[in-house]
Each structure stands twice: as C-alpha cells, then as structure tokens.
Design a protein around this motif. Sequence first.
Motif, PDB file in Angstrom:
ATOM      1  N   TYR A 100      13.158  73.188  -2.718  1.00 20.11           N
ATOM      2  CA  TYR A 100      13.177  73.516  -1.075  1.00 20.11           C
ATOM      3  C   TYR A 100      14.206  74.760  -0.654  1.00 20.11           C
ATOM      4  CZ  TYR A 100      14.902  72.001   3.586  1.00 20.11           C
ATOM      5  OH  TYR A 100      14.656  72.456   5.100  1.00 20.11           O
ATOM      6  N   GLN A 150       2.549  73.440   7.312  1.00 19.62           N
ATOM      7  CA  GLN A 150       2.322  71.922   9.046  1.00 19.62           C
ATOM      8  C   GLN A 150       1.200  72.217   9.067  1.00 19.62           C
ATOM      9  OE1 GLN A 150       5.529  71.708  10.678  1.00 19.62           O
ATOM     10  NE2 GLN A 150       7.130  71.112  10.319  1.00 19.62           N
ATOM     11  N   GLU A 207      15.320  65.541  -6.071  1.00 22.20           N
ATOM     12  CA  GLU A 207      15.719  65.853  -4.262  1.00 22.20           C
ATOM     13  C   GLU A 207      15.283  66.941  -3.995  1.00 22.20           C
ATOM     14  OE1 GLU A 207      17.123  65.054  -7.332  1.00 22.20           O
ATOM     15  OE2 GLU A 207      17.859  62.954  -7.470  1.00 22.20           O
ATOM     16  N   GLY A 209      12.011  66.297  -2.521  1.00 20.49           N
ATOM     17  CA  GLY A 209      11.733  65.033  -1.508  1.00 20.49           C
ATOM     18  C   GLY A 209      12.333  66.012  -0.341  1.00 20.49           C
ATOM     19  N   HIS A 210      12.773  66.788  -0.234  1.00 17.75           N
ATOM     20  CA  HIS A 210      14.031  67.792   1.043  1.00 17.75           C
ATOM     21  C   HIS A 210      12.633  68.513   2.058  1.00 17.75           C
ATOM     22  CE1 HIS A 210      17.391  66.135   0.379  1.00 17.75           C
ATOM     23  NE2 HIS A 210      18.728  67.418  -0.771  1.00 17.75           N
ATOM     24  N   ALA A 263       9.135  67.189   1.577  1.00 18.61           N
ATOM     25  CA  ALA A 263       8.678  66.267   2.021  1.00 18.61           C
ATOM     26  C   ALA A 263       9.151  65.772   3.005  1.00 18.61           C
ATOM     27  CB  ALA A 263       8.661  64.933   0.636  1.00 18.61           C
ATOM     28  N   ALA A 264       9.821  65.464   3.594  1.00 19.61           N
ATOM     29  CA  ALA A 264      10.331  65.266   4.103  1.00 19.61           C
ATOM     30  C   ALA A 264      10.452  66.380   5.404  1.00 19.61           C
ATOM     31  CB  ALA A 264      12.435  64.585   4.038  1.00 19.61           C
ATOM     32  N   CYS A 265       9.993  67.454   5.917  1.00 22.38           N
ATOM     33  CA  CYS A 265      10.168  68.355   7.176  1.00 22.38           C
ATOM     34  C   CYS A 265       8.457  68.467   6.872  1.00 22.38           C
ATOM     35  CB  CYS A 265      10.430  69.517   6.264  1.00 22.38           C
ATOM     36  SG  CYS A 265      12.394  69.657   5.701  1.00 22.38           S
ATOM     37  N   PRO A 325       6.249  65.188   6.822  1.00 22.41           N
ATOM     38  CA  PRO A 325       5.759  63.264   7.398  1.00 22.41           C
ATOM     39  C   PRO A 325       4.025  62.841   6.838  1.00 22.41           C
ATOM     40  CG  PRO A 325       5.997  64.933   9.501  1.00 22.41           C
ATOM     41  CD  PRO A 325       6.373  65.595   8.581  1.00 22.41           C
TER      42      PRO A 325
END
Length: 304
Positions: free
Chosen positions: A129, A223, A243, A246-247, A249-251, A253
Amino acid sequence: MRSIRLPDGARLATYVDGPAQAPLTTVLVLGLSVTAALWRSHVPLLLREGIRVVRYDQRAHGYSTRGTAALSLNQLADDLAHLLETAAPRGPLVLAGHSMGAMTLMRLVARHRHLAPRIRGLVLISPPYGGISTRTGSGPAQSFLTLGRNLLASACTHAPYVLDAARRRLPDTSRWALRPHVQRASGALPLPCRRGLHTTATGDIAALWHDLAGQQPDPGPLQQLAGRIHLLAGSLDALIPPEQTGHLAACLPDAHLEIVPDATHALPLRHAQLVTDRITRCASPLLISQPTEAVTSAREATPP
C-alpha cells in the motif's frame, strides 16, 4: 525468446508461449531481483487452459538490457505498455504481477488508461500500500533485520562503485554477482531467477529501490477495474506484510482479497497452482465462450 526494443535503446527479453489465435493473453510481470523464470511452473498450466502466455525480464534484469532511461516505476509501466503494443496488441488480457511487478501493473493502469477495457483481470500478488520499506514489522528480530537492510541501502546509495567491484568477484551462483556483459542466449529459456540482478549495477538497484520506497498510496485508478481485481498475499510475508495488501483492499471494496496461509514472499514459486487458478478464474468466461478448436490449439502448444 524475442527481443523488444524500447525507445531509449533498452531491449526487453520476452518469452511468448501459445498460439496467436488463443482467446486470451495473460502477461506475467516479475518483481525486483528475479527473471522471467519465476513463472516457469505457471506457463504449462496456463497453456493447458488455452491461454496464451507472455512473460519478460524487467529492464536491467536477466537478458534485458539497461537502456538510457532513469530506472523508475513510471518507466517500468511505460516499458510494459510498449511490450503490450508489440507482443499483445489486441484482444482481452489478464495481467498478473508479483511485488514490484504488481506495482508496475498498478502504475500501468494509472498511466495507460486506454488499456482498461482490454483488462479482464488483474492479479496482484504481494502489492504494498504505497511504497516498499526496509521495516516490515515490530519486535527485536525485525528491528535487527531493518538495521541490516538500512545499512545495505545506504551502502548501495553512497558507495555503489565499491560494491560493484566486490560483486564482480562473487561466483556466478551468488544472486548479487555482477556480470554486466552476460552473454544473452538465443534460446527460449530465461536465466535462472537467482541471476536476475547479474546485469544490474548497484547504483541502479539503489535508484530503483528509492523510487519504489517513495511511492505514495494511489488506489484511485484501480477503481475503474472494479471487481476484476484479485489481491493475493502470503500470511508469512516478511518483505511486504499482508497488512499492506489489506490496506489496499480496503480502498477497493469490489476487489477480492485472499491471504494465503503459511505463504511467504515466494508465493508465486511455492504456490504456482493457486496463482494459476486465480488467473484462470479471471479468464474463464472468455475461455468458455470460445470455439473448441481455439482452446484445443492452445493446449497443444509446446510448453517451455
């Protein structure tokens, strides 16, 4: 192996397997310090699925030459765009990249947005990330490892010629050996992964590292691909911790995130079937819709 010439004079060693009439092409992008041999186990698996496969050595890696352009993530993305124009100028694509290769794909999407309609799947393996870092965790062991990485990075930056002289004395079996004039074979196989940096001067390693470390998070361009993105990370990755992925992926969805248990940064090497399955999953709607003879032709291609 074919050699694709870039505008600055660099040549990308490129390996193409499968027939031109295959319903889909997948392009495999490697990370720092390895060669296209990283994907050696994936190629025959993908060919059996009827997928044409393109892989290549990043500039200054393996059989690819350095060129005159500055080493940067932007340049690597532009290199890939040029390669696509030459080796896969039309038709749907599934792009997969590991580590720096994943970062290259993310930058490709940002800088060459006209490619988005062709990209049916984007498999990002161990993407960070933002930028990469010498510090990947907490605790005494990680602090000691970080100190060693910082010292090495400093030496590469401030004393590259001294390190180059030392690297020329190392045996060929060392991944850090420097062989700037390595003979570029005319055969079909890439150099072994461990020789990925044999043609990369220490100053160039430092320049590339600093550019990758200075990257800022920018998930916005991804996106536009919505649910076509699959993120893979190893639960035991000490270089790019899960992690970090994961950060990202959080952006995104709509993207699919998968943390692979007990997998390290060598995820593509040690979990080739899993990676191939994720690429094939992106490609499956196109493969199902194609005439049987096109898929059969691809499956009969000779693997490397």
